[in-house]
Design a protein around this motif. Structure first.
Motif, short mmCIF file in Angstrom:
data_model
loop_
_atom_site.label_atom_id
_atom_site.label_comp_id
_atom_site.label_asym_id
_atom_site.label_seq_id
_atom_site.Cartn_x
_atom_site.Cartn_y
_atom_site.Cartn_z
N ASP A 2 11.37 -42.13 1.95
CA ASP A 2 11.94 -41.37 0.83
C ASP A 2 12.99 -42.23 0.13
OD1 ASP A 2 13.00 -39.51 -0.87
OD2 ASP A 2 13.32 -37.99 0.65
N ASP A 3 12.88 -42.36 -1.18
CA ASP A 3 13.85 -43.18 -1.91
C ASP A 3 14.91 -42.35 -2.63
OD1 ASP A 3 12.27 -42.11 -3.87
OD2 ASP A 3 11.96 -43.98 -4.96
N HIS A 4 14.97 -41.05 -2.38
CA HIS A 4 15.96 -40.19 -3.00
C HIS A 4 17.30 -40.29 -2.28
CE1 HIS A 4 12.19 -38.49 -4.46
NE2 HIS A 4 12.90 -38.04 -5.48
N THR A 5 18.37 -40.21 -3.04
CA THR A 5 19.70 -40.22 -2.41
C THR A 5 20.09 -38.80 -2.03
OG1 THR A 5 20.78 -40.04 -4.56
CG2 THR A 5 20.46 -42.26 -3.69
N ASP A 6 20.92 -38.68 -1.03
CA ASP A 6 21.38 -37.37 -0.58
C ASP A 6 22.28 -36.74 -1.64
OD1 ASP A 6 20.07 -37.61 1.81
OD2 ASP A 6 21.82 -38.43 2.87
N ILE A 7 22.20 -35.41 -1.76
CA ILE A 7 23.10 -34.67 -2.65
C ILE A 7 24.40 -34.45 -1.89
CG2 ILE A 7 23.48 -32.49 -3.82
CD1 ILE A 7 20.46 -32.34 -4.26
N THR A 8 25.51 -34.79 -2.52
CA THR A 8 26.82 -34.64 -1.89
C THR A 8 27.54 -33.42 -2.48
OG1 THR A 8 28.01 -35.96 -3.52
CG2 THR A 8 26.97 -37.16 -1.70
N SER A 9 28.63 -33.03 -1.85
CA SER A 9 29.42 -31.91 -2.36
C SER A 9 30.00 -32.24 -3.74
CB SER A 9 30.53 -31.55 -1.38
OG SER A 9 31.38 -32.66 -1.18
N GLU A 10 30.25 -33.49 -4.02
CA GLU A 10 30.76 -33.91 -5.32
C GLU A 10 29.71 -33.70 -6.42
OE1 GLU A 10 33.71 -35.29 -7.92
OE2 GLU A 10 33.81 -34.53 -5.88
N ASP A 11 28.44 -33.83 -6.07
CA ASP A 11 27.36 -33.63 -7.03
C ASP A 11 27.23 -32.17 -7.47
OD1 ASP A 11 26.52 -36.32 -7.00
OD2 ASP A 11 25.30 -35.97 -5.20
#
Length: 171
Positions: A2-11
């Motif tokens: 998977d090349d997607h980045t993790d969603i962070t709380s800042e996002d």
């Protein structure tokens, strides 16, 4: 893989506008003079105000046109003769409708088909800017008028929200 980045709380944090924010004449808005709708409206009949930090200076001018071809006029000062684009930042809402826009009694080609501006969106409230074509203006006051097109059968519930105008000199 998977090349997607993790969603962070800042996002996903809740964005909050500063209180009493105002538009600034920089970047794409350079050489623009800004006028709050409530400061340049000619006649406040059938108007009200909505307080919310989403709008410049925490206020939105709300016009309630009753019939097709109702008109609301604004006096926009032009400080120096030249070529300008006039922009209007307005509320796009489920209760908005269609307008035609004239400057000094003449259609000026504000977006959309045949100069019609449609401010209605079905499910949310947004602030969006619509622009005129580039026009030559003399120094002094010019009257910009909004004409309600009476496009909705439930027009008694119609609300047209105008936040501010920009008169932007072309370089």
């Amino acid at each position: 893989k998977d090349d997607h980045t993790d969603i962070t709380s800042e996002d996903v944090r809740n964005l909050v506008l500063p209180p009493n924010w105002e538009p600034a004449a920089r970047f794409g808005a350079s050489h623009a003079d800004f006028y709050q709708a409530e400061d340049v409206v000619v006649d406040q009949n059938n108007t009200d105000f909505l307080a919310n930090s989403m709008w410049a200076k925490d206020r939105l001018l709300v016009w309630n046109p009753a019939n097709a071809n109702d008109e609301l006029a604004f006096k926009l000062p032009v400080l120096q003769a030249g070529k300008y684009v006039i922009r209007m930042t307005a509320a796009h809402t489920p209760r908005s409708g269609k307008l035609s826009i004239r400057l000094d009694g003449k259609e000026i080609g504000f977006g959309g088909e045949e100069g019609i501006v449609d401010l209605r969106v079905p499910y949310r409230t947004m602030a969006r800017t619509v622009s005129s074509e580039s026009i030559q203006l003399s120094q002094g006051d010019h009257v910009l008028s909004l004409h309600y097109r009476g496009d909705r059968p439930d027009s008694k519930d119609q609300q047209i929200g105008i936040d501010f105008f920009w008169v932007q000199k072309q370089q």
